[in-house]
Design a protein around this motif. Structure first.
Motif, PDB file in Angstrom:
ATOM      1  N   THR A  23       0.841  -1.207   0.000  1.00 54.90           N
ATOM      2  CA  THR A  23       0.000   0.000   0.000  1.00 54.90           C
ATOM      3  C   THR A  23       0.869   1.247   0.000  1.00 54.90           C
ATOM      4  OG1 THR A  23      -1.841  -1.135   1.080  1.00 54.90           O
ATOM      5  CG2 THR A  23      -1.800   1.277   1.222  1.00 54.90           C
ATOM      6  N   ALA A  24       1.897   1.286   0.841  1.00 55.89           N
ATOM      7  CA  ALA A  24       2.802   2.442   0.867  1.00 55.89           C
ATOM      8  C   ALA A  24       3.453   2.630  -0.499  1.00 55.89           C
ATOM      9  CB  ALA A  24       3.862   2.259   1.951  1.00 55.89           C
ATOM     10  N   PHE A  25       3.881   1.540  -1.112  1.00 60.09           N
ATOM     11  CA  PHE A  25       4.483   1.564  -2.448  1.00 60.09           C
ATOM     12  C   PHE A  25       3.514   2.164  -3.471  1.00 60.09           C
ATOM     13  CE2 PHE A  25       5.078  -0.763  -6.504  1.00 60.09           C
ATOM     14  CZ  PHE A  25       6.413  -0.491  -6.794  1.00 60.09           C
ATOM     15  N   LEU A  26       2.261   1.699  -3.452  1.00 60.43           N
ATOM     16  CA  LEU A  26       1.258   2.169  -4.414  1.00 60.43           C
ATOM     17  C   LEU A  26       0.843   3.618  -4.155  1.00 60.43           C
ATOM     18  CD1 LEU A  26      -0.854  -1.095  -4.628  1.00 60.43           C
ATOM     19  CD2 LEU A  26       0.493  -0.072  -6.482  1.00 60.43           C
ATOM     20  N   VAL A  27       0.739   3.997  -2.894  1.00 58.51           N
ATOM     21  CA  VAL A  27       0.399   5.382  -2.557  1.00 58.51           C
ATOM     22  C   VAL A  27       1.524   6.315  -3.000  1.00 58.51           C
ATOM     23  CG1 VAL A  27       0.019   6.991  -0.635  1.00 58.51           C
ATOM     24  CG2 VAL A  27      -1.205   4.806  -0.703  1.00 58.51           C
ATOM     25  N   ASP A  28       2.779   5.916  -2.736  1.00 60.26           N
ATOM     26  CA  ASP A  28       3.929   6.732  -3.147  1.00 60.26           C
ATOM     27  C   ASP A  28       3.964   6.954  -4.656  1.00 60.26           C
ATOM     28  OD1 ASP A  28       4.815   6.978  -0.548  1.00 60.26           O
ATOM     29  OD2 ASP A  28       6.434   5.512  -0.748  1.00 60.26           O
ATOM     30  N   LYS A  29       3.537   5.974  -5.417  1.00 60.74           N
ATOM     31  CA  LYS A  29       3.536   6.080  -6.880  1.00 60.74           C
ATOM     32  C   LYS A  29       2.276   6.765  -7.417  1.00 60.74           C
ATOM     33  CE  LYS A  29       6.730   2.545  -8.249  1.00 60.74           C
ATOM     34  NZ  LYS A  29       7.481   3.249  -9.269  1.00 60.74           N
ATOM     35  N   GLY A  30       1.329   7.063  -6.530  1.00 62.38           N
ATOM     36  CA  GLY A  30       0.100   7.720  -6.951  1.00 62.38           C
ATOM     37  C   GLY A  30      -0.921   6.779  -7.559  1.00 62.38           C
ATOM     38  N   PHE A  31      -0.792   5.468  -7.289  1.00 65.31           N
ATOM     39  CA  PHE A  31      -1.696   4.469  -7.880  1.00 65.31           C
ATOM     40  C   PHE A  31      -2.882   4.139  -6.983  1.00 65.31           C
ATOM     41  CE2 PHE A  31       2.169   2.478 -10.203  1.00 65.31           C
ATOM     42  CZ  PHE A  31       2.108   3.455 -11.175  1.00 65.31           C
ATOM     43  N   ALA A  32      -2.759   4.398  -5.665  1.00 66.79           N
ATOM     44  CA  ALA A  32      -3.797   3.971  -4.724  1.00 66.79           C
ATOM     45  C   ALA A  32      -3.962   4.987  -3.612  1.00 66.79           C
ATOM     46  CB  ALA A  32      -3.416   2.616  -4.116  1.00 66.79           C
ATOM     47  N   THR A  33      -5.072   4.861  -2.897  1.00 68.25           N
ATOM     48  CA  THR A  33      -5.279   5.639  -1.688  1.00 68.25           C
ATOM     49  C   THR A  33      -4.828   4.801  -0.489  1.00 68.25           C
ATOM     50  OG1 THR A  33      -7.523   4.837  -1.294  1.00 68.25           O
ATOM     51  CG2 THR A  33      -7.286   6.784  -2.733  1.00 68.25           C
ATOM     52  N   ALA A  34      -4.577   5.462   0.624  1.00 66.30           N
ATOM     53  CA  ALA A  34      -4.080   4.791   1.825  1.00 66.30           C
ATOM     54  C   ALA A  34      -5.077   3.777   2.380  1.00 66.30           C
ATOM     55  CB  ALA A  34      -3.722   5.821   2.887  1.00 66.30           C
ATOM     56  N   GLU A  35      -6.338   3.916   2.040  1.00 64.25           N
ATOM     57  CA  GLU A  35      -7.369   2.995   2.540  1.00 64.25           C
ATOM     58  C   GLU A  35      -7.253   1.600   1.919  1.00 64.25           C
ATOM     59  OE1 GLU A  35      -8.431   7.098   3.147  1.00 64.25           O
ATOM     60  OE2 GLU A  35      -8.080   6.068   1.259  1.00 64.25           O
ATOM     61  N   PHE A  36      -6.437   1.467   0.897  1.00 69.52           N
ATOM     62  CA  PHE A  36      -6.265   0.173   0.226  1.00 69.52           C
ATOM     63  C   PHE A  36      -5.794  -0.900   1.207  1.00 69.52           C
ATOM     64  CE2 PHE A  36      -3.648  -2.610  -2.716  1.00 69.52           C
ATOM     65  CZ  PHE A  36      -4.741  -3.253  -3.292  1.00 69.52           C
ATOM     66  N   PHE A 100       0.841 -11.664  -6.188  1.00 68.88           N
ATOM     67  CA  PHE A 100       0.380 -10.713  -7.200  1.00 68.88           C
ATOM     68  C   PHE A 100      -0.719  -9.876  -6.554  1.00 68.88           C
ATOM     69  CE2 PHE A 100       1.430 -14.690  -9.442  1.00 68.88           C
ATOM     70  CZ  PHE A 100       2.464 -14.243 -10.261  1.00 68.88           C
ATOM     71  N   VAL A 101      -0.470  -8.577  -6.364  1.00 69.38           N
ATOM     72  CA  VAL A 101      -1.489  -7.687  -5.789  1.00 69.38           C
ATOM     73  C   VAL A 101      -2.182  -6.988  -6.944  1.00 69.38           C
ATOM     74  CG1 VAL A 101      -1.919  -5.693  -4.301  1.00 69.38           C
ATOM     75  CG2 VAL A 101      -0.183  -7.395  -3.654  1.00 69.38           C
ATOM     76  N   LEU A 102      -3.489  -7.103  -6.971  1.00 71.76           N
ATOM     77  CA  LEU A 102      -4.295  -6.575  -8.070  1.00 71.76           C
ATOM     78  C   LEU A 102      -5.097  -5.371  -7.588  1.00 71.76           C
ATOM     79  CD1 LEU A 102      -5.384  -7.013 -10.969  1.00 71.76           C
ATOM     80  CD2 LEU A 102      -7.070  -8.572  -9.983  1.00 71.76           C
ATOM     81  N   LEU A 103      -4.985  -4.275  -8.327  1.00 66.24           N
ATOM     82  CA  LEU A 103      -5.738  -3.055  -8.020  1.00 66.24           C
ATOM     83  C   LEU A 103      -6.242  -2.477  -9.340  1.00 66.24           C
ATOM     84  CD1 LEU A 103      -6.630  -0.953  -5.922  1.00 66.24           C
ATOM     85  CD2 LEU A 103      -4.437   0.179  -6.252  1.00 66.24           C
ATOM     86  N   VAL A 104      -7.531  -2.705  -9.619  1.00 62.69           N
ATOM     87  CA  VAL A 104      -8.130  -2.295 -10.898  1.00 62.69           C
ATOM     88  C   VAL A 104      -9.483  -1.642 -10.628  1.00 62.69           C
ATOM     89  CG1 VAL A 104      -8.965  -3.114 -13.135  1.00 62.69           C
ATOM     90  CG2 VAL A 104      -6.936  -4.162 -12.118  1.00 62.69           C
ATOM     91  N   ARG A 105      -9.729  -0.513 -11.289  1.00 59.38           N
ATOM     92  CA  ARG A 105     -10.949   0.269 -11.060  1.00 59.38           C
ATOM     93  C   ARG A 105     -12.204  -0.376 -11.627  1.00 59.38           C
ATOM     94  NH1 ARG A 105      -7.990   5.456 -13.429  1.00 59.38           N
ATOM     95  NH2 ARG A 105      -7.250   3.745 -14.697  1.00 59.38           N
TER      96      ARG A 105
END
Length: 147
Positions: A23-36, A100-105
């Motif tokens: 989550t920290a990785f994805l938030v830092d890259k602007g891909f996710a919110t911290a609530e993930f 594999f962590v999947l995050l798709v809208r």
């Protein structure tokens, strides 16, 4: 287009640490919110994502609510983590290093990507090559080319 990101030779001690780290990785890259992170934990608790592949893998995910961009994160952890096997009501414990962590809208794209990862996880040779990748470049190439 679903982006592919890599976290190679991580040293998470638990799946909860992995959820926090990814989550920290994805938030830092602007891909996710911290609530993930909380969404991953809640979903994993209700619907485990360990795959009984050889070697085992896991595909933690949540709905697309927390996604700013579509991404799959391929993770190779240094030691195995504990995940319950998908569809076993927590009766079977697995120990994957490959996650594999999947995050798709979009729900349709999410399901398509999830099915694709599950199918790819049936490929013993692919998983062995991922787990035995000698460096980050080799691991990245496998994820980019085959997922």
């Amino acid at each position: 287009m679903v982006k592919k990101e890599i976290m190679y030779q991580t040293n998470f001690q638990t799946k909860e640490e992995l959820f926090q780290g990814v989550t920290a990785f994805l938030v830092d890259k602007g891909f996710a919110t911290a609530e993930f992170e909380a969404a991953l934990r809640e979903r994993e608790e209700r619907f485990p994502t360990g795959l009984p592949s050889e070697p085992p893998a896991a595909i933690p995910h949540s709905d697309g609510t927390y996604a700013k961009e579509d991404v799959i994160v391929g993770i190779l952890n240094e030691q195995p983590l504990e995940f319950y096997q998908m569809g076993t009501n927590k009766s079977t414990l697995l120990h994957p290093r490959i996650v594999f962590v999947l995050l798709v809208r979009d729900k349709v794209t999410h399901l398509d990507q999830l099915q694709r990862i599950i199918e790819k996880a049936k490929d013993h040779d692919f998983l062995v090559r991922l787990q035995d990748a000698s460096d980050e470049g080799q691991f990245t190439s496998l994820i980019q080319e085959e997922l």
